[in-house]
Design a protein around this motif. Structure first.
Motif, PDB file in Angstrom:
ATOM      1  N   GLY A  88      -2.887  -3.888  -0.215  1.00  0.00           N
ATOM      2  CA  GLY A  88      -1.920  -3.568   0.840  1.00  0.00           C
ATOM      3  C   GLY A  88      -2.616  -3.544   2.185  1.00  0.00           C
ATOM      4  N   GLY A  99      -1.463  -3.182   5.291  1.00  0.00           N
ATOM      5  CA  GLY A  99      -0.465  -2.778   6.276  1.00  0.00           C
ATOM      6  C   GLY A  99      -1.008  -1.776   7.276  1.00  0.00           C
ATOM      7  N   TYR A 100      -0.115  -0.942   7.792  1.00  0.00           N
ATOM      8  CA  TYR A 100      -0.471   0.059   8.806  1.00  0.00           C
ATOM      9  C   TYR A 100      -1.441   1.096   8.269  1.00  0.00           C
ATOM     10  CZ  TYR A 100       3.042  -1.806  11.941  1.00  0.00           C
ATOM     11  OH  TYR A 100       3.743  -2.630  12.779  1.00  0.00           O
ATOM     12  N   VAL A 101      -1.415   1.316   6.968  1.00  0.00           N
ATOM     13  CA  VAL A 101      -2.328   2.295   6.368  1.00  0.00           C
ATOM     14  C   VAL A 101      -3.579   1.609   5.815  1.00  0.00           C
ATOM     15  CG1 VAL A 101      -2.603   3.853   4.397  1.00  0.00           C
ATOM     16  CG2 VAL A 101      -0.668   4.090   5.923  1.00  0.00           C
ATOM     17  N   GLY A 102      -3.390   0.638   4.919  1.00  0.00           N
ATOM     18  CA  GLY A 102      -4.533  -0.009   4.279  1.00  0.00           C
ATOM     19  C   GLY A 102      -5.485  -0.628   5.290  1.00  0.00           C
ATOM     20  N   ASN A 125       0.936 -10.945   1.048  1.00  0.00           N
ATOM     21  CA  ASN A 125       1.507 -11.585   2.224  1.00  0.00           C
ATOM     22  C   ASN A 125       0.432 -12.440   2.918  1.00  0.00           C
ATOM     23  OD1 ASN A 125       2.447 -12.149   4.817  1.00  0.00           O
ATOM     24  ND2 ASN A 125       3.639 -10.252   4.922  1.00  0.00           N
ATOM     25  N   ARG A 138       0.089 -12.312   6.762  1.00  0.00           N
ATOM     26  CA  ARG A 138      -0.521 -11.073   7.242  1.00  0.00           C
ATOM     27  C   ARG A 138      -2.048 -11.139   7.114  1.00  0.00           C
ATOM     28  NH1 ARG A 138       2.367  -5.171   6.184  1.00  0.00           N
ATOM     29  NH2 ARG A 138       2.339  -4.657   8.403  1.00  0.00           N
ATOM     30  N   VAL A 146       0.133   0.077  -0.867  1.00  0.00           N
ATOM     31  CA  VAL A 146       1.326  -0.764  -0.718  1.00  0.00           C
ATOM     32  C   VAL A 146       2.495   0.082  -0.207  1.00  0.00           C
ATOM     33  CG1 VAL A 146       0.591  -2.360  -2.509  1.00  0.00           C
ATOM     34  CG2 VAL A 146       2.028  -0.415  -3.117  1.00  0.00           C
ATOM     35  N   ASN A 147       3.533  -0.589   0.250  1.00  0.00           N
ATOM     36  CA  ASN A 147       4.690   0.135   0.773  1.00  0.00           C
ATOM     37  C   ASN A 147       5.515   0.754  -0.365  1.00  0.00           C
ATOM     38  OD1 ASN A 147       4.859  -2.683   0.406  1.00  0.00           O
ATOM     39  ND2 ASN A 147       6.854  -2.775   1.382  1.00  0.00           N
ATOM     40  N   THR A 148       6.093   1.911  -0.054  1.00  0.00           N
ATOM     41  CA  THR A 148       6.935   2.627  -1.029  1.00  0.00           C
ATOM     42  C   THR A 148       8.270   2.943  -0.347  1.00  0.00           C
ATOM     43  OG1 THR A 148       5.812   4.650  -0.278  1.00  0.00           O
ATOM     44  CG2 THR A 148       5.053   3.704  -2.346  1.00  0.00           C
ATOM     45  N   HIS A 177       6.270  -1.701  -6.195  1.00  0.00           N
ATOM     46  CA  HIS A 177       5.001  -2.298  -5.753  1.00  0.00           C
ATOM     47  C   HIS A 177       3.806  -1.561  -6.356  1.00  0.00           C
ATOM     48  CE1 HIS A 177       7.290  -4.792  -3.127  1.00  0.00           C
ATOM     49  NE2 HIS A 177       7.676  -3.795  -2.365  1.00  0.00           N
ATOM     50  N   ALA A 225       3.533  -2.673  -9.925  1.00  0.00           N
ATOM     51  CA  ALA A 225       2.971  -4.036  -9.991  1.00  0.00           C
ATOM     52  C   ALA A 225       1.449  -3.980  -9.861  1.00  0.00           C
ATOM     53  CB  ALA A 225       3.572  -4.908  -8.886  1.00  0.00           C
ATOM     54  N   CYS A 226       0.970  -3.115  -8.954  1.00  0.00           N
ATOM     55  CA  CYS A 226      -0.485  -2.971  -8.779  1.00  0.00           C
ATOM     56  C   CYS A 226      -1.120  -2.428 -10.055  1.00  0.00           C
ATOM     57  CB  CYS A 226      -0.811  -2.029  -7.624  1.00  0.00           C
ATOM     58  SG  CYS A 226      -0.367  -2.679  -6.016  1.00  0.00           S
ATOM     59  N   GLU A 236       0.569   6.748  13.397  1.00  0.00           N
ATOM     60  CA  GLU A 236       0.482   5.484  14.125  1.00  0.00           C
ATOM     61  C   GLU A 236       0.352   5.772  15.615  1.00  0.00           C
ATOM     62  OE1 GLU A 236       3.491   2.588  12.997  1.00  0.00           O
ATOM     63  OE2 GLU A 236       3.186   3.168  10.922  1.00  0.00           O
ATOM     64  N   LYS A 262       1.599  15.761   0.848  1.00  0.00           N
ATOM     65  CA  LYS A 262       1.922  14.709   1.809  1.00  0.00           C
ATOM     66  C   LYS A 262       3.413  14.757   2.176  1.00  0.00           C
ATOM     67  CE  LYS A 262       1.950  11.148   4.372  1.00  0.00           C
ATOM     68  NZ  LYS A 262       1.397  11.161   5.714  1.00  0.00           N
TER      69      LYS A 262
HETATM   70  P1  NAI Z   1       3.210  -1.744   5.177  1.00  0.00           P
HETATM   71  O1  NAI Z   1       4.513  -2.276   4.776  1.00  0.00           O
HETATM   72  O2  NAI Z   1       2.730  -1.913   6.580  1.00  0.00           O
HETATM   73  O3  NAI Z   1       2.048  -2.363   4.241  1.00  0.00           O
HETATM   74  C1  NAI Z   1       2.153  -2.475   2.876  1.00  0.00           C
HETATM   75  C2  NAI Z   1       1.550  -3.819   2.451  1.00  0.00           C
HETATM   76  O4  NAI Z   1       1.476  -3.866   1.026  1.00  0.00           O
HETATM   77  C3  NAI Z   1       2.364  -5.032   2.880  1.00  0.00           C
HETATM   78  O5  NAI Z   1       1.561  -5.883   3.689  1.00  0.00           O
HETATM   79  C4  NAI Z   1       2.761  -5.693   1.556  1.00  0.00           C
HETATM   80  O6  NAI Z   1       2.763  -7.108   1.619  1.00  0.00           O
HETATM   81  C5  NAI Z   1       1.676  -5.205   0.629  1.00  0.00           C
HETATM   82  N1  NAI Z   1       2.050  -5.259  -0.786  1.00  0.00           N
HETATM   83  C6  NAI Z   1       3.184  -4.825  -1.377  1.00  0.00           C
HETATM   84  N2  NAI Z   1       3.139  -5.052  -2.703  1.00  0.00           N
HETATM   85  C7  NAI Z   1       1.951  -5.630  -2.953  1.00  0.00           C
HETATM   86  C8  NAI Z   1       1.309  -6.091  -4.149  1.00  0.00           C
HETATM   87  N3  NAI Z   1       1.914  -5.963  -5.330  1.00  0.00           N
HETATM   88  N4  NAI Z   1       0.095  -6.645  -4.045  1.00  0.00           N
HETATM   89  C9  NAI Z   1      -0.508  -6.775  -2.840  1.00  0.00           C
HETATM   90  N5  NAI Z   1       0.027  -6.345  -1.695  1.00  0.00           N
HETATM   91  C10 NAI Z   1       1.250  -5.786  -1.742  1.00  0.00           C
HETATM   92  O7  NAI Z   1       3.228  -0.192   4.793  1.00  0.00           O
HETATM   93  P2  NAI Z   1       2.382   0.996   5.441  1.00  0.00           P
HETATM   94  O8  NAI Z   1       3.043   1.496   6.664  1.00  0.00           O
HETATM   95  O9  NAI Z   1       0.951   0.598   5.491  1.00  0.00           O
HETATM   96  O10 NAI Z   1       2.566   2.122   4.332  1.00  0.00           O
HETATM   97  C11 NAI Z   1       1.940   2.045   3.075  1.00  0.00           C
HETATM   98  C12 NAI Z   1       2.079   3.376   2.378  1.00  0.00           C
HETATM   99  O11 NAI Z   1       1.393   4.381   3.117  1.00  0.00           O
HETATM  100  C13 NAI Z   1       3.510   3.874   2.229  1.00  0.00           C
HETATM  101  O12 NAI Z   1       3.620   4.545   0.996  1.00  0.00           O
HETATM  102  C14 NAI Z   1       3.655   4.854   3.375  1.00  0.00           C
HETATM  103  O13 NAI Z   1       4.597   5.858   3.079  1.00  0.00           O
HETATM  104  C15 NAI Z   1       2.281   5.448   3.442  1.00  0.00           C
HETATM  105  N6  NAI Z   1       1.911   5.984   4.748  1.00  0.00           N
HETATM  106  C16 NAI Z   1       2.223   5.302   5.907  1.00  0.00           C
HETATM  107  C17 NAI Z   1       1.842   5.792   7.133  1.00  0.00           C
HETATM  108  C18 NAI Z   1       2.177   5.045   8.388  1.00  0.00           C
HETATM  109  O14 NAI Z   1       1.969   5.608   9.467  1.00  0.00           O
HETATM  110  N7  NAI Z   1       2.685   3.833   8.335  1.00  0.00           N
HETATM  111  C19 NAI Z   1       1.078   7.037   7.275  1.00  0.00           C
HETATM  112  C20 NAI Z   1       0.748   7.627   6.004  1.00  0.00           C
HETATM  113  C21 NAI Z   1       1.177   7.123   4.814  1.00  0.00           C
END
Ligand code: NAI
Length: 467
Positions: free
Chosen positions: A11, A13-16, A38, A41, A89-91, A108, A111-112, A165, A220
């Motif tokens: 993942g 994304g914004y966190v990973g 993705n 990305r 990954v996103n939830t 997701h 799946a992981c 963020e 959390k």
């Molecule tokens: P995001 O949507 O930006 O990133 C998630 C990534 O996971 C996407 O790029 C997606 O393509 C990828 N993904 C999904 N399924 C996949 C798979 N099977 N294999 C590989 N990649 C896969 O989401 P974001 O914002 O990073 O959030 C992720 C988690 O962290 C969520 O559970 C969220 O609640 C949590 N979180 C988010 C925060 C934030 O500020 N955005 C802060 C703290 C926790």
């Protein structure tokens, strides 16, 4: 305990992305590979324009990328090689079936788990970084264990992310705390120690706290519920202020000096947004209902209801103030991101406001320093009966966005909005010219002196002339 030398983060994304970039920068002896399904990305992470904007992120990515930090779509390879795997990954909220609109969709995550179980040939520590319902680690663990290959073992840890963020890099470099939940067994404790040793490179040990897995998962959701509750609480008071002549900023300052309450997170506004607060609250409400605790569910649901009320109150006030009609009136929206210093628009109150104004027949001229027009159109598409390209323009600067407009609506608290030349804005607008400050960041007296009619949240202003 086993020393961690290869980390895979699923993942990007914004966190990973930010989390594992910071780990790579602090632990240069660990190889960190961030993977995602993705492809575009990942291509962006490997390019000069990163897929997300966070102050300070680009410098760190550029300094470690190709050294010990890699972005890849080859998920299997990274999983196989890693000794520790973050699942980031996103939830999202489920939009179908049981729990639709409330429960977290864990497809997701599952799946992981299945991918890790199917392809791992060595033992792994699997870390839940995503925000999940309490006891999700149990399902993860069961899927892994039911599909384990001989000689391979798994330890599942919960390590929720508390970054915000807009300040992600600062938050990661200097976290209030790092929380690690794991099993109360020898193997569980060894896994906790292994993950803890990664953070200990830069986080003081007393800030790394360990709990059982369920407490960690629930902490959390609880943290986000309390944060959102604080915003809804001050916003509820802002409505009382508007009706009585009290000023919510003064009330916030007065109560914030009480050490039991503290001054932070008491800024009243158009409402909270972002991908997490609403999703996590809905999840908490749903879990409470499933646990047969309807009173608890109702209590937290009210935090969300108050946020909806705040957004709709503000939108209604815009129309009412502009003589109860905004049909064919140009309106300038300053800010589209859900908060400053991010380009993220998920659940942004600006989307709600924009849709409301469009439904009332307005023509919008939108400016945000970090949100491009493609994103704005994607966010506004779908639900509206209007032809978007005829009624929405996205401008590259705020002065263009003000041309021929009746009103400015501040939706995001970007610092640059406080230092705009409002005389220049005013000169380009139709009169009477209105400002609706949904973030309480502008100098209202100065704007009134220029000639604007100004409305804001949580207080009545002395507008001259019109009233
Ligand atoms: P995001 O949507 O930006 O990133 C998630 C990534 O996971 C996407 O790029 C997606 O393509 C990828 N993904 C999904 N399924 C996949 C798979 N099977 N294999 C590989 N990649 C896969 O989401 P974001 O914002 O990073 O959030 C992720 C988690 O962290 C969520 O559970 C969220 O609640 C949590 N979180 C988010 C925060 C934030 O500020 N955005 C802060 C703290 C926790």
């Amino acid at each position: 305990y086993p020393k961690v030398s290869k980390i895979c983060c699923i993942g990007a994304g914004y966190v990973g992305g930010p989390t594992c970039t910071v780990i790579a920068s602090k632990c240069t002896d660990i190889t960190v590979t961030i993977v995602d399904i993705n492809e575009s990305r990942i291509a962006q992470w490997n390019s000069d324009s990163l897929p997300i904007f966070e102050p300070g992120l680009e410098e760190i990515v550029k300094s470690r990328r190709g050294q010990n930090l890699f972005f890849s779509t080859d998920i299997l390879k990274a999983v196989k090689e890693a000794d520790l795997i973050f699942i980031s990954v996103n939830t999202p909220t489920k939009n179908f079936g049981v729990g639709k609109g409330r429960a977290a969709d864990l497809k997701h995550i599952e799946a992981c788990a299945r991918l890790i179980a199917d392809h791992s040939t060595s033992s792994k520590i699997v870390v839940e970084k995503s925000t999940v319902p309490v006891r999700a680690a149990e399902s993860l663990s069961r899927i892994l264990k039911a599909n384990t290959k001989p000689g391979v073992t798994y330890q599942v840890l919960s390590n929720p992310e508390f970054l915000a963020e807009g300040t992600a890099i600062c938050d990661l470099l200097n976290p209030d705390r790092v929380l690690i939940g794991g099993e109360d067994t020898e193997e569980g404790q060894l896994a906790i120690a292994a993950l803890s040793s990664v953070y200990e490179v830069w986080v003081p040990k007393e800030r790394i706290i360990t709990t059982n897995t369920w407490s960690s998962e629930l902490s959390k959701l609880t943290a986000n519920a309390f944060l959102a509750q604080r915003i809804s609480s001050i916003n509820a008071i802002s409505a009382v202020c508007e009706a009585t002549g009290a000023d919510v900023s003064e009330v916030a300052r007065a109560i914030g000096m009480d050490t039991r309450l503290g001054p932070k997170f008491l800024q009243s506004s158009v409402g909270f947004g972002g991908s997490c607060f609403q999703k996590d609250l809905l999840n908490l409400v749903y879990i409470s209902e499933c646990l047969n605790l309807p009173e608890v569910a109702e209590y937290w649901q009210q935090v969300l209801n108050m946020n909806e009320f705040q957004k709709s109150r503000f939108a209604k006030r815009i129309v009412e103030t502009m003589f109860n009609t905004i049909t064919n009136k140009k309106i300038t929206l300053l800010g589209f991101a859900f908060k400053k210093n991010t380009g993220d628009t998920r659940e942004s109150p600006a989307i709600y406001i924009a849709k409301y104004l469009l439904e009332e027949g307005a023509v919008l001229q939108i400016y945000d320093p970090k949100v491009d027009s493609k994103q704005v159109f994607a966010d506004l598409s779908g639900t509206l009966s209007v032809n978007l390209s005829e009624v929405v323009t996205v401008s590259k600067n705020p002065y263009d966005a003000a041309v021929g407009s009746h009103a400015i609506v501040v939706c995001t608290e970007w610092d640059e909005f406080t230092s705009l030349d409002y005389e220049r804005m005013y000169s380009r607008m139709l009169k009477p010219a209105f400002v609706f400050d949904g973030r309480k960041i502008l100098n209202h007296k100065k704007l009134i002196d220029i000639g604007f009619h100004v409305e804001t949240i949580g207080c009545k202003l002395n507008n001259i002339g019109l009233d």
